[in-house]
Design a protein around this motif. Structure first.
Motif, PDB file in Angstrom:
ATOM      1  N   THR A 452       0.868  -1.192   0.000  1.00  0.00           N
ATOM      2  CA  THR A 452       0.000   0.000   0.000  1.00  0.00           C
ATOM      3  C   THR A 452       0.898   1.233   0.000  1.00  0.00           C
ATOM      4  O   THR A 452       1.866   1.285   0.788  1.00  0.00           O
ATOM      5  N   PRO A 453       0.636   2.207  -0.880  1.00  0.00           N
ATOM      6  CA  PRO A 453       1.452   3.422  -0.853  1.00  0.00           C
ATOM      7  C   PRO A 453       1.475   4.014   0.557  1.00  0.00           C
ATOM      8  O   PRO A 453       0.449   3.998   1.248  1.00  0.00           O
ATOM      9  N   VAL A 454       2.653   4.504   0.942  1.00  0.00           N
ATOM     10  CA  VAL A 454       2.858   4.949   2.328  1.00  0.00           C
ATOM     11  C   VAL A 454       1.774   5.919   2.787  1.00  0.00           C
ATOM     12  O   VAL A 454       1.224   5.787   3.885  1.00  0.00           O
ATOM     13  N   GLU A 455       1.404   6.857   1.923  1.00  0.00           N
ATOM     14  CA  GLU A 455       0.449   7.885   2.357  1.00  0.00           C
ATOM     15  C   GLU A 455      -0.953   7.303   2.553  1.00  0.00           C
ATOM     16  O   GLU A 455      -1.806   7.909   3.201  1.00  0.00           O
ATOM     17  N   GLN A 456      -1.188   6.102   1.998  1.00  0.00           N
ATOM     18  CA  GLN A 456      -2.519   5.490   2.182  1.00  0.00           C
ATOM     19  C   GLN A 456      -2.535   4.460   3.309  1.00  0.00           C
ATOM     20  O   GLN A 456      -3.549   3.841   3.578  1.00  0.00           O
TER      21      GLN A 456
END
Ligand code: ADP
Length: 541
Positions: A452-456
């Motif tokens: 999962t992308p870090v910001e999500q």
């Protein structure tokens, strides 16, 4: 002696008074020639309502009720054989036209001559017939009454027979059921004892006798009074005394209790008892005894195995966290090392002031404290020491767990969001085990968010009240989620989708939660990622 003289009887010289006798006879008498009345006696005149001598010379037709009767008697009379008397019952006519019933009886003077004069006797049978009719009617009534009585008697008999049969069947059923229950009582593979209201054992079945190694029923009853065979917290007592205590409380419903029994070999058995009240014949209760020693031992073995498994699983979790922890532990140690190095240099150059030394030692102490804290929480988590169930603040336990997992969380670049309802009551639990559940769910969540992308990446932990005095912990991530075939097998042992996974984590977590009286499940959701929820009993209940 009578003698015959010129057609007359005489007794000792006295002439017999024929006419007087005939006239005073109680029956009508007449003398008939060619069906004509030549002489009739007084009774006959009276019967037919004629004056004395009035009938003399008249045809007998006048006294018949009908021509047919007259003709019929003429025919029949002419046809009678010798020595036979003619007798007939007929309705006859009086002078006034009234009729009455008569028995006619005629006999020829000369039986050989059909034209011979004849003597007839007529007897009024109206009264007799009337009496007979009355009698017949009375008889009929009687018969009817008898018939009715017979019917009612038959009915009563049938009812009685049915009642007798019913009672016999009931008696038989009772005997059978008594016999059945006696057989059951004796042979049920369960120790049974029946006690009276004073707590005295009235009946003890064979299984109970065998299980307490009694030689006979009498011996069993004696053993019940032995006050060294039931082990209590404060010493020993007798089984009879123990049972009396349970009857003493006026047993209303089913009561269950357990005790330890010392056998003749000196070993101790665990016995579970179910007491049920009996309300007849002065009896108070029936006690059923089950030796649960083996079950208890098996349950204890199973508990120990679960504990060992949980411990192994904790070690495995710790293994997963080891490198991050080593890194975490390395930081305060490195810091300590650099403070110590700096201090050494200054001391060598003689430039170190007291304050410098003091400050450095303070810093070193702080870092060492942090390292000790990490080590303490690691040790607590992997310890095999049995931890009792105590009232635990779930929020505090969660914070402690997050501290333990801090390196892991930092490495995964995830900041957990904790939402706890205010003033949650404590839960009664084994804190290390519940911490293990939390660690397992959090590590799985971090694993699931690797791509999962870090910001999500979001990791949400909610603590909330449930109904029925339960608390719920919900762990939600924004990871890869799971397809239905994975969801269906989540709690199976050895089920894993990870290359280095063991597939035991969720199964052990479920065991732990269920052993606390709660439940662990996957929460279906439409959002991205996965939610798990587990519940625990609050200490309030
Ligand atoms: P392991 O972690 O050793 O695989 P677990 O019993 O903890 O064993 O998990 C079993 C499987 O459940 C995992 O391999 C993974 O496929 C799935 N799983 C568990 N938690 C999550 C989650 N938060 N998101 C997606 N899948 C998960």
């Amino acid at each position: 002696m009578p003698d015959h003289e010129a057609g007359r009887f005489s007794f000792d010289g006295y002439a017999f008074p024929y006419e007087l006798v005939l006239d005073n006879a109680l029956v009508g008498i007449c003398f008939v020639v060619d069906r004509r009345l030549l002489w009739t006696n007084a009774r006959m005149n009276e019967l037919f309502g004629y004056a004395d001598g009035e009938l003399n010379g008249q045809s007998v037709r006048v006294i018949y009720a009908s021509q047919e009767d007259f003709d019929a008697v003429g025919r029949n009379y002419a046809a009678i054989t010798r020595d036979r008397r003619y007798t007939h019952n007929l309705e006859m006519r009086r002078k006034d036209g009234g009729t009455f019933w008569c028995t006619l009886s005629g006999q020829r003077i000369d039986p050989a001559d059909a034209t011979s004069p004849a003597v007839w006797v007529l007897q009024d049978i109206s009264d007799r017939l009337h009496a007979e009719e009355q009698l017949r009617r009375a008889n009929a009534r009687l018969e009817q009454t008898v018939l009715a009585r017979t019917h009612s008697l038959e009915r009563s008999n049938a009812t009685l027979a049915a009642e007798i049969e019913r009672r016999r069947a009931a008696q038989l059923a009772l005997t059978e059921s008594r016999e059945k229950y006696r057989t059951l009582f004796r042979n049920l593979p369960l120790g049974l004892l029946v006690a009276d209201a004073q707590g005295k054992a009235i009946e003890v079945n064979r299984v109970l006798q065998r299980s307490i190694a009694a030689r006979s029923r009498k011996h069993a009853l004696e053993m019940l009074e032995d006050d060294g065979l039931v082990l209590t917290e404060n010493g020993t007592t007798s089984l009879a005394a123990l049972l009396r205590r349970h009857i003493g409380g006026d047993l209303q419903g089913v009561d269950r209790f357990e005790f330890h029994w010392r056998t003749s070999k000196g070993t101790v058995r665990e016995i579970a008892v179910t007491a049920a009240p009996l309300r007849s014949h002065g009896l108070a209760a029936i006690f059923a005894f089950v030796d649960v020693t083996r079950q208890r031992r098996a349950a204890e073995r199973e508990r120990q195995q679960q504990e060992a498994l949980a411990h192994a699983s904790r070690l495995s979790l710790m293994g997963q966290m080891a490198s991050a922890l080593a890194h975490e532990l390395g930081q305060p140690l490195n810091a300590c090392q650099s403070y110590v190095g700096g201090l050494q240099l200054r001391l060598q150059h003689g430039s170190a002031t007291f304050d410098d030394v003091h400050t450095a030692i303070d810093k070193i102490a702080g870092h060492l404290e942090r390292a000790t804290e990490i080590m303490r929480s690691v040790r607590g988590f992997v310890s095999r020491k049995p931890v009792p169930q105590i009232d635990t603040d779930l929020g505090a336990l969660l914070r402690k767990t997050l501290t333990l997992m801090e390196p892991q969380l930092r490495a995964a670049q995830v900041r957990p969001e904790v939402r706890a309802e205010p003033e949650l009551p404590p839960v009664r639990c084994n804190a290390v085990e519940i911490q293990q559940v939390l660690v397992n769910l959090l590590l799985n969540a971090l694993d699931a968010m690797q791509d999962t992308p870090v910001e999500q990446r979001r990791l949400e932990i909610r603590l909330e009240r449930e109904k029925n005095a339960m608390l719920a912990v919900v762990v939600r991530d924004t990871g890869c989620g799971m397809p239905p075939d994975v969801a269906a097998r989540l709690f199976e042992p050895y089920f894993t989708t990870k290359p280095t996974g063991l597939g035991m984590g969720l199964m052990i977590c479920r065991n732990i939660v269920e052993s606390h009286g709660g439940a662990l499940r996957l929460v279906p959701g439409r959002c991205r990622g996965t939610s798990f929820k587990f519940t625990l009993r609050t200490a309030e209940q």
